[in-house]
Scaffold this motif. Sequence first.
Motif, PDB file in Angstrom:
ATOM      1  N   ASP A   1      -8.429   6.088  -1.511  1.00 18.96           N
ATOM      2  CA  ASP A   1      -9.244   4.945  -1.116  1.00 18.96           C
ATOM      3  C   ASP A   1      -9.700   5.140   0.323  1.00 18.96           C
ATOM      4  N   THR A   2     -10.967   5.477   0.528  1.00 22.75           N
ATOM      5  CA  THR A   2     -11.470   5.749   1.878  1.00 22.75           C
ATOM      6  C   THR A   2     -11.474   4.502   2.751  1.00 22.75           C
ATOM      7  N   SER A   3     -11.601   3.316   2.166  1.00 22.27           N
ATOM      8  CA  SER A   3     -11.668   2.095   2.980  1.00 22.27           C
ATOM      9  C   SER A   3     -10.344   1.766   3.658  1.00 22.27           C
ATOM     10  N   ARG A   4      -9.218   2.243   3.129  1.00 19.87           N
ATOM     11  CA  ARG A   4      -7.907   1.971   3.727  1.00 19.87           C
ATOM     12  C   ARG A   4      -7.286   3.204   4.371  1.00 19.87           C
ATOM     13  N   SER A   5      -7.965   4.340   4.316  1.00 18.67           N
ATOM     14  CA  SER A   5      -7.442   5.573   4.897  1.00 18.67           C
ATOM     15  C   SER A   5      -7.783   5.642   6.385  1.00 18.67           C
TER      16      SER A   5
ATOM     17  N   ASP B   1      -3.410   4.604  -4.756  1.00 18.49           N
ATOM     18  CA  ASP B   1      -2.995   3.519  -5.644  1.00 18.49           C
ATOM     19  C   ASP B   1      -1.636   3.838  -6.241  1.00 18.49           C
TER      20      ASP B   1
ATOM     21  N   ASP C   1       0.824  -1.196   0.000  1.00 20.15           N
ATOM     22  CA  ASP C   1       0.000   0.000   0.000  1.00 20.15           C
ATOM     23  C   ASP C   1       0.864   1.254   0.000  1.00 20.15           C
TER      24      ASP C   1
END
Length: 181
Positions: free
Chosen positions: A115-119, A172, A86
């Motif tokens: 990417d909000t899901s991994r932030s 990404d 990441d």
Amino acid sequence: WFCVILLCSDIVHMASYAPLFVNDNDRKWTPDAIVFNSWQQYGTPSYWMQTFFGESSGAVIHPVRLNSSYSGSLAASAITWRDNEDIFLRIKIVNFGPNTVNLTLSATGLEAGVDTSRSAVTVLTSNYSLDENSFDDPLKVKPVKSGLASAAEEMQAMLVPYSFTSYDLALDEYGELVADM
């Protein structure tokens, strides 16, 4: 209780903290990182700062501009770094003043979306600026990490008084970028 190494730690690949350990039976001052006695230990707020900065060493530094009426009580840096596969844009801000500060964080030049899901956002603070950890309360001052559903190239941020806040925006890919605050 903030470490002075805040801004320069982004470019230091290896660092040491002194004094690292102190025996509670012979404690003469408070900047130590780890306090111990014969049967227990705890990390000080300085320990948590050093641990946090160690996670993203060897990162790429990006320019930061602070545009706020509270600029005199803020210090900030922005880096990109890898955690396994990441890539993150990490915006770190210290609010060493007594006021809550609301900012708009704006990262320009991103080649990919956020990417909000991994932030995530991590905050190290306490209700009182001179709070310390102890054997009775070893986690009184510790970093608190939570998801960042509002993560985006531009987002609103709130910095509580006497705090260290880190915004980790999952990317990404990345290119040249500037973080404006």
